[in-house]
Each structure stands twice: as structure tokens, then as C-alpha cells.
Enzyme design. Structure first.
Site, PDB file in Angstrom:
ATOM      1  N   CYS A 126       0.799  -1.221   0.000  1.00  0.00           N
ATOM      2  CA  CYS A 126       0.000   0.000   0.000  1.00  0.00           C
ATOM      3  C   CYS A 126       0.835   1.275   0.000  1.00  0.00           C
ATOM      4  O   CYS A 126       0.290   2.377  -0.030  1.00  0.00           O
ATOM      5  CB  CYS A 126      -0.955   0.002   1.189  1.00  0.00           C
ATOM      6  SG  CYS A 126      -2.186  -1.321   1.099  1.00  0.00           S
ATOM      7  N   HIS A 268      -2.880   6.675   4.644  1.00  0.00           N
ATOM      8  CA  HIS A 268      -3.474   5.448   4.120  1.00  0.00           C
ATOM      9  C   HIS A 268      -4.536   4.949   5.102  1.00  0.00           C
ATOM     10  O   HIS A 268      -4.290   4.838   6.309  1.00  0.00           O
ATOM     11  CB  HIS A 268      -2.408   4.376   3.923  1.00  0.00           C
ATOM     12  CG  HIS A 268      -2.986   3.048   3.549  1.00  0.00           C
ATOM     13  ND1 HIS A 268      -3.787   2.877   2.442  1.00  0.00           N
ATOM     14  CD2 HIS A 268      -2.909   1.835   4.153  1.00  0.00           C
ATOM     15  CE1 HIS A 268      -4.161   1.616   2.378  1.00  0.00           C
ATOM     16  NE2 HIS A 268      -3.644   0.956   3.402  1.00  0.00           N
ATOM     17  N   ASN A 298     -10.733   0.185   1.980  1.00  0.00           N
ATOM     18  CA  ASN A 298      -9.279   0.221   1.848  1.00  0.00           C
ATOM     19  C   ASN A 298      -8.926   0.029   0.374  1.00  0.00           C
ATOM     20  O   ASN A 298      -8.988  -1.085  -0.144  1.00  0.00           O
ATOM     21  CB  ASN A 298      -8.674  -0.892   2.712  1.00  0.00           C
ATOM     22  CG  ASN A 298      -7.173  -1.032   2.550  1.00  0.00           C
ATOM     23  OD1 ASN A 298      -6.527  -0.274   1.833  1.00  0.00           O
ATOM     24  ND2 ASN A 298      -6.608  -2.029   3.213  1.00  0.00           N
TER      25      ASN A 298
END
Length: 340
Positions: A126, A268, A298
Site C-alpha cells: 500500500c 493510508h 481500503n
């Protein structure tokens, strides 16, 4: 009288942003019903939404790939800057998702755009997109590229197992039920003022086994069982809580900035409880955050790009934004960017 001299150091910054969200919306309740229907596992009502704070997420339709989302976001970024694909000489596809093992997805994106740039993939879970921006910045500053296009297309929803064999398998893949799909893109080029002012990273690779998608490489080249996300979300969160704040404290100290020095803080986002815990540990004011996780889930490395797209037009010259990337592996990354 003191006259401040111009800073002679070259600078590179983000000059345009684009994002693309798939049209299809999947609620947590509908996802939970699908899991129950396919697995027979009975769960209390609204288990997924209550545990994650995620109400909905976007899902890429059949025939929509990581490259598709990246291309759509790239076109929006280029259009907003008045550029064409031929104005770019470096194309970085930076994503946890990809179309296939080989070739690099950057080539698929480039072919669709009609660009002739040097094309390369960057993958770091990520943190991929922020890593890609940093790579583009470095290439511009080194004189290796004049203008870079950094893109991500994330389709992690395809790594979610909706038919777990039992509750243990459901639990091991629970973090996957947070996933949604999205694309994002930025243009990175030389700027006269502002730009990317600071970058910091910290890596704790001893935790690489905490979570991920094990299939597709030389360890597990084949087998459907390895194509789904599995991991211990609680352990991963514990690692970030233990080491993540040190990177942020270091960044604030080195730059001489406090939270008042940032117009926005883009972090994030995995779940709502995790975002709330981040704010509690760091002290970042809630109004500085751009909260997307309840509606989008997400979206892996596209998270910061989507947030940036939502605030970019409202930022004035000289306003600063802090990016906070968190990725499996485990890596933490900060980037301070000032709008030119």
C-alpha cells in the site's frame, strides 16, 4: 536590510492529479450476505460494518483491470494539466495490484494512453504509489526525466475470499473484507517553488509474513488458495502503532512544522477504528484528515491519491500537505508536499 536569496536547489513537485472510481458499489451488508450464502458461516448482523466502519466500497466490473483504472485516472490528470501522453517521458505504474506477472503493467497503461515514455512498475504494497512519486521526483531531480506520470490502479477486491471453508479461514482473511477498488494518478515535474520538500521512510521487513497475497510468484506460482489475501490485521496494526509514530515525529522535527503547518494530512486508510487510533496516537486534528474509508474502504495504494484528488483544487499556492503511507512488508513513509 536583509534580502532573502532565492533557493538555488532544483525542486520537483506534483502539478496535476486525477482519480477514477469504479461505478459498481458494494455495501458491507451485501458482502456479508454473500459470504454467508457461499460459505454457510452465520455472522451477527452488520458484523463487517461494525468491525471496520466501512459502509460501502467500489468494485471493478468484469473486464475492468488495474490498468483500466490507472489509464482513466491518468487521462484525468493529463487533461487537468492540459497535457497529452506524449508530453510525458517517464511513466511509473505504482500499485499493489497488477494485470499479470509479466510484462510490467506500465506497458499496458502506456499502450492504452499512446505514450512513448520510459515505462516501469514499482510495487511495495500500500506504499507503492508514494514510492512511485518519490522515484519520479528523484528521476526529475537527476535530470533523467523532464515530466513523469505516476499511476496506480488497485483491484484488491479480487483477492477477497467470499467462500471461506470455515470460521478460521474467514478470520485469516478478514482484512481482505475491507478492500475496495480505485485508480489515481499524478504528474510530477520540475517546479520553481514549493514541490516535494521532504521524504522519510522506515522499513521493518522482519514482519513481512504478517499479511499479503502469497500467490503468483516463485513460491506459489499456481493454486487458487494462494490468490486471496490472508494475514493478521491485529498484528499488522500493532506493528504500525509501535513504529509508525516515530517516523512522523522525526518528519515534524526535521521540517520544523507542527500540525498547524499542514492544510491537510493524507494517511493510508484501512478501517475507521484504525484511522481513529492514528489520530489518537499522533495528535493530528480531525479536520486535517480527508476521510474516505467509510464510503470507499481500503483502496490500497490508491488511498492517498484519491484523497489528494479530492482536495487538490481547493489548495492554495504555498499550502502544505503531509502524506503518511503505511504498507505491508512492513514500511512507513512520509512525504511533505507544498503546492506551487
Amino acid at each position: 536590510m536583509f534580502i532573502q536569496q532565492p533557493d538555488p536547489r532544483p525542486r520537483a513537485g506534483i502539478t496535476a492529479v486525477g482519480a477514477l472510481l469504479p461505478e459498481d458499489v458494494l455495501s458491507s451488508d451485501d458482502l456479508q450476505r454473500e459470504v454467508t450464502r457461499r460459505s454457510g458461516i452465520a455472522l451477527p448482523p452488520r458484523t463487517l460494518e461494525r468491525a471496520t466502519g466501512i459502509r460501502t466500497r467500489r468494485i471493478a466490473a468484469e473486464g475492468v483491470f488495474a490498468s483500466t483504472l490507472a489509464v482513466g485516472a491518468a487521462r484525468r490528470a493529463l487533461d487537468s494539466a492540459g497535457l497529452t501522453p506524449l508530453d510525458v517521458d517517464l511513466l511509473v505504474f505504482a500499485s499493489a495490484s497488477r494485470d499479470m506477472v509479466e510484462p510490467a503493467t506500465a506497458h499496458i497503461v502506456q499502450a492504452a494512453l499512446g505514450s512513448r515514455a520510459h515505462a516501469v512498475d514499482v510495487t511495495n504494497a500500500c506504499n507503492s504509489f508514494v514510492n512511485g512519486i518519490d522515484l519520479a521526483r528523484s528521476m526529475v531531480l537527476a535530470g533523467r526525466a523532464r515530466r513523469a506520470l505516476v499511476v496506480t490502479g488497485e483491484t484488491p477486491s479480487r483477492a477477497v475470499r467470499t467462500d471461506p471453508a470455515d470460521f478460521a479461514e474467514f478470520r485469516s482473511g478478514f482484512a481482505g473484507y475491507t478492500f475496495g477498488d480505485a485508480g489515481a494518478a499524478v504528474v510530477v515535474e520540475a517546479v520553481e517553488r514549493g514541490g516535494i520538500l521532504d521524504v522519510d521512510t522506515e522499513t521493518h521487513s522482519e514482519h513481512w509474513e504478517v499479511g499479503g497475497i502469497p500467490g503468483g510468484g516463485s513460491r506459489h506460482p499456481r493454486g487458487d488458495a494462494y490468490t486471496y489475501f490472508r494475514g493478521d490485521g491485529r498484528e499488522l496494526r500493532g506493528v504500525f502503532e509501535k513504529v509508525g509514530t516515530a517516523v512522523i515525529d522525526r518528519t515534524l522535527h526535521r521540517t520544523g512544522l507542527d500540525w498547524d503547518g499542514f492544510a491537510k494530512v493524507l494517511v493510508h486508510q484501512v478501517t475507521v477504528p484504525y484511522l481513529e487510533r492514528f489520530a489518537e496516537l499522533t495528535g493530528v486534528p480531525g479536520e486535517k484528515l480527508v476521510v474516505t474509508v467509510p464510503e470507499l474502504g481500503n483502496v490500497a495504494s490508491a488511498s492517498i491519491g484519491v484523497q489528494l484528488d479530492r482536495v487538490f483544487g481547493g489548495l492554495g499556492a504555498g499550502e502544505r500537505v503531509l502524506f503518511v503511507g503505511l504498507g505491508g512488508g512492513v514500511s512507513i513513509m512520509t512525504m511533505v508536499w507544498e503546492k506551487s
